[in-house]
Design a protein around this motif. Sequence first.
Motif, PDB file in Angstrom:
ATOM      1  N   ARG A  89       0.828  -1.205   0.000  1.00 51.63           N
ATOM      2  CA  ARG A  89       0.000   0.000   0.000  1.00 51.63           C
ATOM      3  C   ARG A  89       0.864   1.257   0.000  1.00 51.63           C
ATOM      4  NH1 ARG A  89      -3.918  -2.264   4.614  1.00 51.63           N
ATOM      5  NH2 ARG A  89      -2.113  -1.657   5.843  1.00 51.63           N
ATOM      6  N   ASP A  90       2.037   1.168   0.618  1.00 55.16           N
ATOM      7  CA  ASP A  90       2.900   2.339   0.771  1.00 55.16           C
ATOM      8  C   ASP A  90       4.060   2.372  -0.202  1.00 55.16           C
ATOM      9  OD1 ASP A  90       1.413   3.314   2.940  1.00 55.16           O
ATOM     10  OD2 ASP A  90       2.545   2.091   4.365  1.00 55.16           O
ATOM     11  N   LEU A  91       4.335   1.257  -0.873  1.00 57.04           N
ATOM     12  CA  LEU A  91       5.503   1.148  -1.743  1.00 57.04           C
ATOM     13  C   LEU A  91       5.064   0.576  -3.091  1.00 57.04           C
ATOM     14  CD1 LEU A  91       8.574   1.341  -2.054  1.00 57.04           C
ATOM     15  CD2 LEU A  91       8.753  -0.903  -0.946  1.00 57.04           C
ATOM     16  N   GLN A  92       5.150   1.407  -4.128  1.00 56.09           N
ATOM     17  CA  GLN A  92       4.696   1.014  -5.454  1.00 56.09           C
ATOM     18  C   GLN A  92       5.801   1.228  -6.485  1.00 56.09           C
ATOM     19  OE1 GLN A  92       1.490  -0.170  -6.770  1.00 56.09           O
ATOM     20  NE2 GLN A  92       1.400  -0.830  -4.634  1.00 56.09           N
ATOM     21  N   VAL A  93       5.550   0.796  -7.729  1.00 61.54           N
ATOM     22  CA  VAL A  93       6.562   0.871  -8.777  1.00 61.54           C
ATOM     23  C   VAL A  93       5.917   1.281 -10.101  1.00 61.54           C
ATOM     24  CG1 VAL A  93       6.309  -1.602  -9.284  1.00 61.54           C
ATOM     25  CG2 VAL A  93       8.424  -0.417  -9.954  1.00 61.54           C
ATOM     26  N   VAL A  94       6.675   2.045 -10.886  1.00 63.63           N
ATOM     27  CA  VAL A  94       6.323   2.336 -12.276  1.00 63.63           C
ATOM     28  C   VAL A  94       7.459   1.804 -13.134  1.00 63.63           C
ATOM     29  CG1 VAL A  94       5.883   4.102 -14.018  1.00 63.63           C
ATOM     30  CG2 VAL A  94       4.997   4.396 -11.698  1.00 63.63           C
ATOM     31  N   PHE A  95       7.137   0.880 -14.047  1.00 59.62           N
ATOM     32  CA  PHE A  95       8.172   0.226 -14.835  1.00 59.62           C
ATOM     33  C   PHE A  95       8.528   1.028 -16.084  1.00 59.62           C
ATOM     34  CE2 PHE A  95       6.201  -3.351 -12.525  1.00 59.62           C
ATOM     35  CZ  PHE A  95       7.326  -3.871 -11.924  1.00 59.62           C
ATOM     36  N   GLN A  96       9.586   0.563 -16.758  1.00 58.12           N
ATOM     37  CA  GLN A  96      10.118   1.265 -17.913  1.00 58.12           C
ATOM     38  C   GLN A  96       9.169   1.265 -19.104  1.00 58.12           C
ATOM     39  OE1 GLN A  96      13.845  -0.345 -19.229  1.00 58.12           O
ATOM     40  NE2 GLN A  96      13.947   0.913 -21.066  1.00 58.12           N
ATOM     41  N   ASP A  97       8.634   0.095 -19.434  1.00 59.40           N
ATOM     42  CA  ASP A  97       7.910  -0.069 -20.693  1.00 59.40           C
ATOM     43  C   ASP A  97       6.411   0.012 -20.478  1.00 59.40           C
ATOM     44  OD1 ASP A  97       7.003  -0.685 -23.177  1.00 59.40           O
ATOM     45  OD2 ASP A  97       7.932  -2.665 -23.308  1.00 59.40           O
ATOM     46  N   ALA A 126     -13.714   1.315  -4.966  1.00 59.20           N
ATOM     47  CA  ALA A 126     -12.653   1.153  -5.962  1.00 59.20           C
ATOM     48  C   ALA A 126     -12.948   1.992  -7.200  1.00 59.20           C
ATOM     49  CB  ALA A 126     -12.495  -0.312  -6.330  1.00 59.20           C
ATOM     50  N   ARG A 127     -14.204   1.976  -7.663  1.00 59.65           N
ATOM     51  CA  ARG A 127     -14.568   2.785  -8.836  1.00 59.65           C
ATOM     52  C   ARG A 127     -14.350   4.270  -8.567  1.00 59.65           C
ATOM     53  NH1 ARG A 127     -18.879  -0.958  -9.231  1.00 59.65           N
ATOM     54  NH2 ARG A 127     -20.260   0.469  -8.093  1.00 59.65           N
ATOM     55  N   ARG A 128     -14.698   4.714  -7.377  1.00 57.03           N
ATOM     56  CA  ARG A 128     -14.506   6.127  -7.019  1.00 57.03           C
ATOM     57  C   ARG A 128     -13.018   6.484  -7.023  1.00 57.03           C
ATOM     58  NH1 ARG A 128     -12.770   7.896  -2.577  1.00 57.03           N
ATOM     59  NH2 ARG A 128     -13.268   5.959  -1.454  1.00 57.03           N
ATOM     60  N   ARG A 129     -12.205   5.623  -6.432  1.00 56.25           N
ATOM     61  CA  ARG A 129     -10.771   5.901  -6.360  1.00 56.25           C
ATOM     62  C   ARG A 129     -10.133   5.866  -7.749  1.00 56.25           C
ATOM     63  NH1 ARG A 129      -6.854   8.887  -4.621  1.00 56.25           N
ATOM     64  NH2 ARG A 129      -4.843   7.809  -4.504  1.00 56.25           N
ATOM     65  N   VAL A 130     -10.572   4.949  -8.590  1.00 54.61           N
ATOM     66  CA  VAL A 130     -10.037   4.861  -9.947  1.00 54.61           C
ATOM     67  C   VAL A 130     -10.295   6.154 -10.712  1.00 54.61           C
ATOM     68  CG1 VAL A 130     -10.398   3.757 -12.193  1.00 54.61           C
ATOM     69  CG2 VAL A 130     -10.063   2.355 -10.147  1.00 54.61           C
ATOM     70  N   LEU A 167      -3.270   3.304  -4.437  1.00 54.04           N
ATOM     71  CA  LEU A 167      -3.284   3.017  -3.002  1.00 54.04           C
ATOM     72  C   LEU A 167      -2.667   4.152  -2.177  1.00 54.04           C
ATOM     73  CD1 LEU A 167      -2.303  -0.750  -3.192  1.00 54.04           C
ATOM     74  CD2 LEU A 167      -4.521   0.177  -2.507  1.00 54.04           C
ATOM     75  N   ALA A 168      -2.441   5.303  -2.822  1.00 53.48           N
ATOM     76  CA  ALA A 168      -1.854   6.469  -2.139  1.00 53.48           C
ATOM     77  C   ALA A 168      -0.541   6.095  -1.443  1.00 53.48           C
ATOM     78  CB  ALA A 168      -2.840   7.067  -1.144  1.00 53.48           C
ATOM     79  N   PRO A 169       0.448   5.610  -2.191  1.00 56.28           N
ATOM     80  CA  PRO A 169       1.705   5.155  -1.583  1.00 56.28           C
ATOM     81  C   PRO A 169       2.539   6.323  -1.052  1.00 56.28           C
ATOM     82  CG  PRO A 169       1.927   5.207  -3.950  1.00 56.28           C
ATOM     83  CD  PRO A 169       0.490   5.515  -3.662  1.00 56.28           C
ATOM     84  N   LYS A 170       3.494   5.982  -0.205  1.00 57.34           N
ATOM     85  CA  LYS A 170       4.427   6.977   0.318  1.00 57.34           C
ATOM     86  C   LYS A 170       5.701   7.053  -0.521  1.00 57.34           C
ATOM     87  CE  LYS A 170       2.682   6.287   5.000  1.00 57.34           C
ATOM     88  NZ  LYS A 170       2.966   5.782   6.359  1.00 57.34           N
ATOM     89  N   LEU A 171       6.016   5.951  -1.207  1.00 57.62           N
ATOM     90  CA  LEU A 171       7.219   5.907  -2.053  1.00 57.62           C
ATOM     91  C   LEU A 171       6.902   5.143  -3.328  1.00 57.62           C
ATOM     92  CD1 LEU A 171      10.341   6.269  -2.464  1.00 57.62           C
ATOM     93  CD2 LEU A 171      10.612   4.040  -1.362  1.00 57.62           C
ATOM     94  N   ILE A 172       7.347   5.693  -4.462  1.00 56.27           N
ATOM     95  CA  ILE A 172       7.221   5.006  -5.741  1.00 56.27           C
ATOM     96  C   ILE A 172       8.621   4.818  -6.318  1.00 56.27           C
ATOM     97  CG2 ILE A 172       6.297   5.055  -8.088  1.00 56.27           C
ATOM     98  CD1 ILE A 172       4.023   6.789  -7.114  1.00 56.27           C
ATOM     99  N   VAL A 173       8.964   3.574  -6.649  1.00 57.99           N
ATOM    100  CA  VAL A 173      10.202   3.282  -7.362  1.00 57.99           C
ATOM    101  C   VAL A 173       9.911   3.426  -8.851  1.00 57.99           C
ATOM    102  CG1 VAL A 173      11.947   1.537  -7.890  1.00 57.99           C
ATOM    103  CG2 VAL A 173      11.025   1.728  -5.560  1.00 57.99           C
ATOM    104  N   CYS A 174      10.581   4.352  -9.491  1.00 53.80           N
ATOM    105  CA  CYS A 174      10.369   4.639 -10.906  1.00 53.80           C
ATOM    106  C   CYS A 174      11.563   4.085 -11.684  1.00 53.80           C
ATOM    107  CB  CYS A 174      10.242   6.140 -11.143  1.00 53.80           C
ATOM    108  SG  CYS A 174       8.973   6.946 -10.144  1.00 53.80           S
ATOM    109  N   ASP A 175      11.366   2.970 -12.383  1.00 62.81           N
ATOM    110  CA  ASP A 175      12.458   2.274 -13.064  1.00 62.81           C
ATOM    111  C   ASP A 175      12.500   2.677 -14.536  1.00 62.81           C
ATOM    112  OD1 ASP A 175      14.462   0.613 -13.837  1.00 62.81           O
ATOM    113  OD2 ASP A 175      13.376  -1.257 -13.549  1.00 62.81           O
ATOM    114  N   GLU A 176      13.324   3.667 -14.863  1.00 59.04           N
ATOM    115  CA  GLU A 176      13.444   4.196 -16.232  1.00 59.04           C
ATOM    116  C   GLU A 176      12.060   4.491 -16.820  1.00 59.04           C
ATOM    117  OE1 GLU A 176      16.210   4.880 -17.873  1.00 59.04           O
ATOM    118  OE2 GLU A 176      17.823   3.556 -17.232  1.00 59.04           O
ATOM    119  N   PRO A 177      11.209   5.256 -16.144  1.00 58.09           N
ATOM    120  CA  PRO A 177       9.810   5.364 -16.569  1.00 58.09           C
ATOM    121  C   PRO A 177       9.582   6.200 -17.827  1.00 58.09           C
ATOM    122  CG  PRO A 177      10.215   6.844 -14.749  1.00 58.09           C
ATOM    123  CD  PRO A 177      11.472   6.033 -14.924  1.00 58.09           C
TER     124      PRO A 177
END
Length: 283
Positions: A89-97, A126-130, A167-177
């Motif tokens: 919930r607090d740690l998410q990722v955005v991938f390269q491709d 969920a629909r509201r948050r989306v 999920l309103a994370p606190k940190l996002i790992v952005c891998d060559e996004p």
Amino acid sequence: MMAPLLSVDDLVVDYRKSGFRKARFRALDGVSIEIGRAETLGLVGESGSGKTTLGRAVLGLAPITSGSVRFEGRDIGRLSRRDRRELSRDLQVVFQDPYSSLNPAMTVGAILAEPLTVQGWSAKDARRRVREVLDQVGMPASTLSRLPSEFSGGQRQRVAIARALALAPKLIVCDEPVSALDLSTQARVLDLFLQIQQDTGVSYLFVSHDLDVVRHLSHRVAVMYRGVVVEHGDAARVTTDPDHPYTRGLLLASPTPDPDRQAERRRLRYELLARADAADAGG
């Protein structure tokens, strides 16, 4: 002083090579970094430098030989499966491709709702948050019923960012996004990252091979070479007046339209990399 959101201390990651003797390859060798709240740390290096491995270790996806990765004081390597699920919930990722990171058989609405329903959200909530996160990334509500294949690369990456934000994370790992996007789309997506951080206070570990990209949105920059951090400091200084020869070589990697100047930059870069290799061998 407030404790860091993420703290990586003396991290070592070894991978076992294939073959009869199964020798080990050291991908990270004593790496230490910190990220504060609402802060962006740019992590820069060429292919094989260890930057992607560090991002994977932060996400709990790389084997930790020694050292620790702590998120809000909790050692990620020692969490139970249940605690890891809560951590997502607090740690998410955005991938390269943006083309391969979204399930082509699912609508955007289903893709964005999936992490919410896994965490126990009701279909209505969920629909509201989306709808909220689509609005955050500048995508219309009509996006919900469409497939990823119906969008451009920049639009798909916006959807991927929306999924990470759900999920309103606190940190996002952005891998060559932004590396798979054209230059004009890169600039728009980078501005989107900045706006989201300003609006939500999210922190980023922004992994890239491009100093120009990390200069645009990072507060601090760590430069990786052969599994170690060779330079670390304020983004403006590291990306314009670096100390380490490897970082200076990265600055010279940006192309120029003048062929003579490009040839000279290439020659200087090879010299700097040779100095970096010599320093690494001597250290």
